[in-house]
Design a protein around this motif. Structure first.
Motif, PDB file in Angstrom:
ATOM      1  N   LYS A   1       0.473  -1.248  -0.140  1.00 45.48           N
ATOM      2  CA  LYS A   1       0.006   0.363  -0.006  1.00 45.48           C
ATOM      3  C   LYS A   1       1.000   1.400   0.169  1.00 45.48           C
ATOM      4  N   MET A   2       0.585   2.312  -1.128  1.00 47.39           N
ATOM      5  CA  MET A   2       1.556   3.274  -1.021  1.00 47.39           C
ATOM      6  C   MET A   2       1.009   4.687  -0.714  1.00 47.39           C
ATOM      7  N   SER A   3       2.006   5.519   0.223  1.00 50.38           N
ATOM      8  CA  SER A   3       1.159   6.822   0.370  1.00 50.38           C
ATOM      9  C   SER A   3       0.677   7.603  -0.518  1.00 50.38           C
ATOM     10  N   ARG A   4      -0.385   8.397   0.137  1.00 49.63           N
ATOM     11  CA  ARG A   4      -0.508   9.404  -0.834  1.00 49.63           C
ATOM     12  C   ARG A   4       0.099   9.792  -1.934  1.00 49.63           C
ATOM     13  N   LYS A   5       1.247  10.320  -0.971  1.00 50.54           N
ATOM     14  CA  LYS A   5       2.568  11.518  -1.831  1.00 50.54           C
ATOM     15  C   LYS A   5       3.061  10.852  -2.743  1.00 50.54           C
ATOM     16  N   GLU A   6       2.866   9.294  -2.426  1.00 48.96           N
ATOM     17  CA  GLU A   6       3.767   8.434  -3.394  1.00 48.96           C
ATOM     18  C   GLU A   6       3.157   7.607  -4.023  1.00 48.96           C
ATOM     19  N   ARG A   7       1.704   8.124  -4.812  1.00 47.51           N
ATOM     20  CA  ARG A   7       0.768   7.277  -5.754  1.00 47.51           C
ATOM     21  C   ARG A   7       1.072   8.982  -5.987  1.00 47.51           C
ATOM     22  N   LYS A   8       0.769   9.992  -6.128  1.00 52.14           N
ATOM     23  CA  LYS A   8       0.802  11.077  -6.838  1.00 52.14           C
ATOM     24  C   LYS A   8       1.663  11.022  -7.479  1.00 52.14           C
ATOM     25  N   ALA A   9       3.796  10.662  -6.929  1.00 49.02           N
ATOM     26  CA  ALA A   9       4.924  11.235  -6.924  1.00 49.02           C
ATOM     27  C   ALA A   9       4.793  10.129  -8.764  1.00 49.02           C
ATOM     28  N   LYS A  10       4.093   8.675  -8.407  1.00 53.29           N
ATOM     29  CA  LYS A  10       3.907   7.555  -9.362  1.00 53.29           C
ATOM     30  C   LYS A  10       3.436   8.398 -10.654  1.00 53.29           C
ATOM     31  N   LYS A  11       2.469   8.532 -10.037  1.00 53.62           N
ATOM     32  CA  LYS A  11       1.577   8.964 -11.169  1.00 53.62           C
ATOM     33  C   LYS A  11       1.741   9.805 -12.561  1.00 53.62           C
TER      34      LYS A  11
END
Length: 222
Positions: free
Chosen positions: A31-41
């Protein structure tokens, strides 16, 4: 029978508890944090835009290519390849100063990439900053321990800057690798003649004749 069922139930309960404790950390890791998901996107979007830029560059639609590379940079300003491509496009547009700035940014992000070094050397040459171009190639040769693929470019840079002794030194190194060949000998003869050293120019011609006996076309040409 009840005893057997009780034992089975107990074991199932134990396995369930163990499983829940074992799976929870693994799921937490995935499970990725919101910040990590945003960076990945953003990283994925930059990759898509970069691919579009590459595609349009190959189709020679430079305006679209430039647009997509710039958009890619908005999503990922830490990707060296984007700066490199934009630098390349600025060279195509005959804007070497902008190309140099972008090329330096690419090199700063990935100093081990030899193509970035070569691009910087090319831009310096375009700007008639031959000393800087030579330094880039010399550093690259020293780092790689392999001069063969850069030595002729280095010799050309020294010739353009009229550093004839260094040009001769580079051509001698090239000759060590390629052997005594007409193109290198002719270039060395021209340098010696510009230095008013007819004796050495003649010796270079004789060396070419000795290396290729029987070939009468190898004569000294002023």
């Amino acid at each position: 029978m009840k005893s057997i069922y009780r034992k089975i139930f107990t074991w199932l309960l134990i396995l369930l508890v163990i499983g829940s404790y074992g799976l929870e950390p693994a799921m937490a890791q995935k499970k990725m944090s919101r910040k990590e998901r945003k960076a990945k996107k953003k990283e994925m979007m930059a990759s898509r835009l970069f691919i579009e830029g590459q595609k349009n560059l190959m189709l020679e639609d430079f305006e679209k290519a430039y647009f997509y590379f710039n958009k890619a940079l908005e999503f990922n300003d830490q990707e060296s390849a984007i700066y490199f491509k934009l630098s390349e496009m600025m060279m195509r547009a005959n804007q070497p100063e902008k190309a140099l700035d972008l090329g330096k940014q690419a090199l700063e992000l990935d100093p081990e990439n030899k193509f970035y070094h070569l691009q910087i050397a090319e831009i310096y040459t375009k700007l008639n900053q031959n000393k800087e171009a030579a330094e880039v190639l010399e550093n690259l040769m020293e780092r790689d321990g392999n001069y063969q693929q850069y030595i002729l470019d280095l010799a050309s840079i020294y010739l353009n800057s009229k550093e004839f002794d260094k040009a001769l030194e580079a051509l001698d190194k090239a000759e060590d690798y390629y052997g005594v060949v007409e193109q290198l000998t002719a270039q060395k003869q021209r340098i010696y003649l510009r230095k008013n050293n007819l004796e050495m120019a003649i010796k270079e011609g004789e060396k070419l004749i000795d290396a290729h006996p029987g070939n009468a076309q190898y004569v000294l040409a002023p």
